[in-house]
Design an enzyme around this catalytic site. Sequence first.
Site, short mmCIF file in Angstrom:
data_model
loop_
_atom_site.label_atom_id
_atom_site.label_comp_id
_atom_site.label_asym_id
_atom_site.label_seq_id
_atom_site.Cartn_x
_atom_site.Cartn_y
_atom_site.Cartn_z
CB SER A 10 -0.86 -0.08 1.24
OG SER A 10 -1.20 1.31 1.43
CG HIS A 35 -3.85 -2.03 -1.34
ND1 HIS A 35 -4.89 -2.69 -1.57
CD2 HIS A 35 -4.18 -0.93 -0.24
CE1 HIS A 35 -5.88 -2.38 -0.41
NE2 HIS A 35 -5.33 -1.48 -0.07
CG ASP A 37 -5.17 2.08 1.39
OD1 ASP A 37 -6.11 1.13 1.07
OD2 ASP A 37 -3.93 1.99 1.65
CG MET A 39 -8.54 6.80 2.78
SD MET A 39 -7.71 6.62 4.29
CE MET A 39 -6.64 5.24 4.25
CG HIS A 68 -9.11 -0.33 0.24
ND1 HIS A 68 -8.54 -0.43 1.12
CD2 HIS A 68 -10.62 -0.44 0.50
CE1 HIS A 68 -9.42 -0.81 2.30
NE2 HIS A 68 -10.42 -0.63 1.53
CG MET A 70 -11.29 2.67 2.17
SD MET A 70 -9.88 2.57 3.45
CE MET A 70 -8.65 2.87 1.94
CG MET A 139 -11.30 -3.43 5.51
SD MET A 139 -9.67 -2.78 4.60
CE MET A 139 -8.93 -1.91 5.97
CG ASP A 177 -5.88 -3.31 3.48
OD1 ASP A 177 -4.79 -2.62 4.02
OD2 ASP A 177 -6.59 -2.44 2.89
#
Length: 221
Positions: A10, A35, A37, A39, A68, A70, A139, A177
């Site tokens: 990540s 990966h 992330d 957000m 991913h 979020m 998660m 993760d």
Amino acid sequence: MKKPYLISPSILSADFTQLGNQIKQAEEAGVDWFHVDVMDGHFVPNISMGPVIVEACKRVTDLPLDIHLMIEKPEVYLEDFANAGADVLTVHIETCPEMDFTLQTIRDLGCKAGITLKPATGVDKIKPYLKDVDLVLVMTVNPGFSGQSFMPEVLPKIGQIRKILDEINPDALIEVDGGINEKTIRQTFDQGAEIFVAASAIFNHPHGIQRGIQSLRDLLP
Ligand code: DX5
Ligand code: ZN
């Protein structure tokens, strides 16, 4: 997807002044995916990065980009991420009231479709969609930040999901993760995890990125 398991660093814990260089170092150490992330400050209490960073990653690596999401209303942004170079788009069950439609949109965009759930969300919530996914991201911390402690109480969920997938969708992979490090990776592998995301254990390893990756690999068969 040739190896029995995959390591997906990540980039959340990367040094963003050195992002291209750090991605190259990880690639040379033999990682499989990256990966990313994403957000939004609403679904999780943190803001990170968007399609611009995905597009920048795409310019420095040919490895698959594992995104991913979020964020609230991920369906609004799927096309932007696909156009930026996403290979896998993973959405949270907690943010997708029309999950069938969202997974179909991801596939129509030519990406692999992933579903994920927070530690407190039960497997029953994702079960209706497990036949239609390429991966399930379990998660093992509450989403929002890297560097948190692994939640061992989530471990049985991995085995539970693996069992369901073996019956209805055996090709789907399980990704873990959050808090994955030298102490926790093997426990998740033993439950059936196949893709391992790590941010701090790789990018903040005291002996560098390559040693961080090697120390995780050394714990897998
Ligand atoms: C957490 C993110 C994770 C995070 C992992 O919300 O989804 O991918 O970057 O960080 P570590 O490996 O440090 O727990
Ligand atoms: Zn993540």
